[in-house]
Motif scaffolding. Structure first.
Motif, PDB file in Angstrom:
ATOM      1  N   MET A  40       0.576  -0.959  -0.317  1.00  0.00           N
ATOM      2  CA  MET A  40      -0.009  -0.085   0.036  1.00  0.00           C
ATOM      3  C   MET A  40       0.923   1.287   0.502  1.00  0.00           C
ATOM      4  SD  MET A  40      -3.099  -0.929   2.674  1.00  0.00           S
ATOM      5  CE  MET A  40      -2.558  -2.198   4.267  1.00  0.00           C
ATOM      6  N   ARG A  41       0.722   2.190  -0.396  1.00  0.00           N
ATOM      7  CA  ARG A  41       1.097   3.383  -0.667  1.00  0.00           C
ATOM      8  C   ARG A  41       0.557   4.308  -0.992  1.00  0.00           C
ATOM      9  NH1 ARG A  41       2.605   3.393  -6.572  1.00  0.00           N
ATOM     10  NH2 ARG A  41       1.530   1.569  -7.089  1.00  0.00           N
ATOM     11  N   ARG A  42       0.874   5.771   0.175  1.00  0.00           N
ATOM     12  CA  ARG A  42      -0.358   6.468   0.575  1.00  0.00           C
ATOM     13  C   ARG A  42      -0.392   7.813  -1.324  1.00  0.00           C
ATOM     14  NH1 ARG A  42      -2.201   8.362   4.675  1.00  0.00           N
ATOM     15  NH2 ARG A  42      -2.347  10.373   4.424  1.00  0.00           N
ATOM     16  N   LYS A  43      -2.024   7.643  -1.282  1.00  0.00           N
ATOM     17  CA  LYS A  43      -1.695   8.341  -2.623  1.00  0.00           C
ATOM     18  C   LYS A  43      -1.842   9.933  -2.052  1.00  0.00           C
ATOM     19  CE  LYS A  43      -4.015   6.017  -6.548  1.00  0.00           C
ATOM     20  NZ  LYS A  43      -4.828   5.557  -6.642  1.00  0.00           N
ATOM     21  N   GLY A  44      -2.459  10.525  -0.406  1.00  0.00           N
ATOM     22  CA  GLY A  44      -2.621  11.432  -0.216  1.00  0.00           C
ATOM     23  C   GLY A  44      -3.438  11.565   0.768  1.00  0.00           C
ATOM     24  N   ALA A  45      -3.612  12.571   1.587  1.00  0.00           N
ATOM     25  CA  ALA A  45      -4.593  12.373   2.745  1.00  0.00           C
ATOM     26  C   ALA A  45      -5.969  12.103   1.832  1.00  0.00           C
ATOM     27  CB  ALA A  45      -4.755  14.449   3.259  1.00  0.00           C
ATOM     28  N   ASN A  46      -5.978  11.324   3.090  1.00  0.00           N
ATOM     29  CA  ASN A  46      -6.988  10.074   3.778  1.00  0.00           C
ATOM     30  C   ASN A  46      -7.733   9.043   2.516  1.00  0.00           C
ATOM     31  OD1 ASN A  46      -7.995  11.322   5.898  1.00  0.00           O
ATOM     32  ND2 ASN A  46      -8.794  13.121   4.917  1.00  0.00           N
ATOM     33  N   SER A  47      -6.254   8.514   1.578  1.00  0.00           N
ATOM     34  CA  SER A  47      -6.123   7.905   0.448  1.00  0.00           C
ATOM     35  C   SER A  47      -5.794   6.471   0.829  1.00  0.00           C
ATOM     36  CB  SER A  47      -6.302   8.486  -1.121  1.00  0.00           C
ATOM     37  OG  SER A  47      -6.120   7.549  -1.987  1.00  0.00           O
ATOM     38  N   ILE A  48      -5.359   5.204   0.484  1.00  0.00           N
ATOM     39  CA  ILE A  48      -4.218   4.658   0.202  1.00  0.00           C
ATOM     40  C   ILE A  48      -4.813   3.365  -0.296  1.00  0.00           C
ATOM     41  CG2 ILE A  48      -3.957   2.309   1.824  1.00  0.00           C
ATOM     42  CD1 ILE A  48      -4.892   3.785   4.176  1.00  0.00           C
ATOM     43  N   ASP A  49      -3.992   3.583  -1.393  1.00  0.00           N
ATOM     44  CA  ASP A  49      -4.080   2.128  -2.466  1.00  0.00           C
ATOM     45  C   ASP A  49      -3.518   1.041  -2.471  1.00  0.00           C
ATOM     46  OD1 ASP A  49      -3.301   0.983  -4.980  1.00  0.00           O
ATOM     47  OD2 ASP A  49      -1.434   2.132  -5.573  1.00  0.00           O
ATOM     48  N   SER A  50      -4.505   0.211  -2.748  1.00  0.00           N
ATOM     49  CA  SER A  50      -4.571  -0.939  -2.151  1.00  0.00           C
ATOM     50  C   SER A  50      -4.145  -2.148  -3.024  1.00  0.00           C
ATOM     51  CB  SER A  50      -5.790  -1.455  -0.861  1.00  0.00           C
ATOM     52  OG  SER A  50      -6.936  -1.265  -1.799  1.00  0.00           O
ATOM     53  N   ASP A  51      -3.105  -2.074  -3.716  1.00  0.00           N
ATOM     54  CA  ASP A  51      -2.690  -3.165  -4.799  1.00  0.00           C
ATOM     55  C   ASP A  51      -1.705  -4.209  -4.151  1.00  0.00           C
ATOM     56  OD1 ASP A  51      -3.966  -1.298  -6.978  1.00  0.00           O
ATOM     57  OD2 ASP A  51      -2.807  -0.491  -7.546  1.00  0.00           O
ATOM     58  N   ASN A  52      -1.280  -3.619  -3.443  1.00  0.00           N
ATOM     59  CA  ASN A  52      -0.242  -4.649  -2.670  1.00  0.00           C
ATOM     60  C   ASN A  52      -0.790  -4.302  -1.463  1.00  0.00           C
ATOM     61  OD1 ASN A  52       1.856  -5.892  -1.867  1.00  0.00           O
ATOM     62  ND2 ASN A  52       3.437  -5.158  -3.004  1.00  0.00           N
ATOM     63  N   PRO A  53      -1.776  -5.405  -0.705  1.00  0.00           N
ATOM     64  CA  PRO A  53      -1.528  -4.912   0.493  1.00  0.00           C
ATOM     65  C   PRO A  53      -0.310  -6.330   0.556  1.00  0.00           C
ATOM     66  CG  PRO A  53      -2.601  -6.896  -0.685  1.00  0.00           C
ATOM     67  CD  PRO A  53      -2.625  -5.991  -1.256  1.00  0.00           C
ATOM     68  N   ASN A  54       0.096  -6.532   1.216  1.00  0.00           N
ATOM     69  CA  ASN A  54       1.911  -7.261   1.496  1.00  0.00           C
ATOM     70  C   ASN A  54       3.116  -6.242   1.778  1.00  0.00           C
ATOM     71  OD1 ASN A  54      -0.177  -9.077   1.685  1.00  0.00           O
ATOM     72  ND2 ASN A  54       0.228 -10.481  -0.205  1.00  0.00           N
ATOM     73  N   ASP A  55       2.873  -4.361   0.939  1.00  0.00           N
ATOM     74  CA  ASP A  55       3.872  -4.086   1.047  1.00  0.00           C
ATOM     75  C   ASP A  55       3.958  -3.780   2.255  1.00  0.00           C
ATOM     76  OD1 ASP A  55       5.880  -1.634  -0.145  1.00  0.00           O
ATOM     77  OD2 ASP A  55       4.002  -0.814  -0.564  1.00  0.00           O
ATOM     78  N   PRO A  56       5.524  -3.688   2.221  1.00  0.00           N
ATOM     79  CA  PRO A  56       6.252  -3.739   3.759  1.00  0.00           C
ATOM     80  C   PRO A  56       6.543  -2.308   3.707  1.00  0.00           C
ATOM     81  CG  PRO A  56       8.070  -4.568   2.312  1.00  0.00           C
ATOM     82  CD  PRO A  56       6.561  -4.066   1.607  1.00  0.00           C
ATOM     83  N   ASP A  57       6.423  -1.731   3.232  1.00  0.00           N
ATOM     84  CA  ASP A  57       6.609   0.224   3.188  1.00  0.00           C
ATOM     85  C   ASP A  57       5.452   0.572   3.692  1.00  0.00           C
ATOM     86  OD1 ASP A  57       9.306   0.048   3.458  1.00  0.00           O
ATOM     87  OD2 ASP A  57       9.236  -0.095   1.144  1.00  0.00           O
ATOM     88  N   ALA A  58       4.561   0.641   3.812  1.00  0.00           N
ATOM     89  CA  ALA A  58       2.803   0.529   4.154  1.00  0.00           C
ATOM     90  C   ALA A  58       2.652   1.695   5.123  1.00  0.00           C
ATOM     91  CB  ALA A  58       1.530  -0.893   3.802  1.00  0.00           C
ATOM     92  N   THR A  59       1.737   1.904   4.689  1.00  0.00           N
ATOM     93  CA  THR A  59       1.637   2.780   6.123  1.00  0.00           C
ATOM     94  C   THR A  59       0.326   3.558   6.332  1.00  0.00           C
ATOM     95  OG1 THR A  59       2.098   5.409   5.241  1.00  0.00           O
ATOM     96  CG2 THR A  59       3.836   4.028   6.151  1.00  0.00           C
TER      97      THR A  59
END
Length: 98
Positions: A1-20
């Motif tokens: 998951m990568r932050r796309k912006g405030a209140n938005s999370i990209d969930s294309d890869n829920p196993n991403d270790p850098d997800a915050t």
């Protein structure tokens, strides 16, 4: 998951270790008598508490999840249970909108 912006999370890869995610927590949101009086507008016979939170609103809105301890009731303002602070907190519904 990568932050796309405030209140938005990209969930294309829920196993991403850098997800915050960003959390915000506040406690003891309550309204004493002086705060109730400060939110009352005699001209419109209504309450507005939004200015009370204007300085913290950007912080809370930027979080993915914000949690607060709303330490009052909204039991309606009646003769039997008027709006009041300590010890029997009862606040107008407009406190929730703030």
């Amino acid at each position: 998951m990568r932050r796309k912006g405030a209140n938005s999370i990209d969930s294309d890869n829920p196993n991403d270790p850098d997800a915050t995610i960003t959390l915000a927590a506040v406690g003891d949101i309550m309204f004493h008598d002086t705060q109730l009086k400060s939110g009352y507008d005699e001209a419109s016979s209504s309450y507005n508490f939004k200015p009370v939170f204007e300085n913290v609103r950007p912080i809370l809105e930027a979080a993915d999840l914000a949690v607060a301890n709303f330490e009052t009731t909204t039991g309606g303002g009646t003769d039997d249970y008027a709006y009041m602070g300590y010890p029997r907190f009862n606040s107008p519904d407009e406190t929730i909108d703030a």
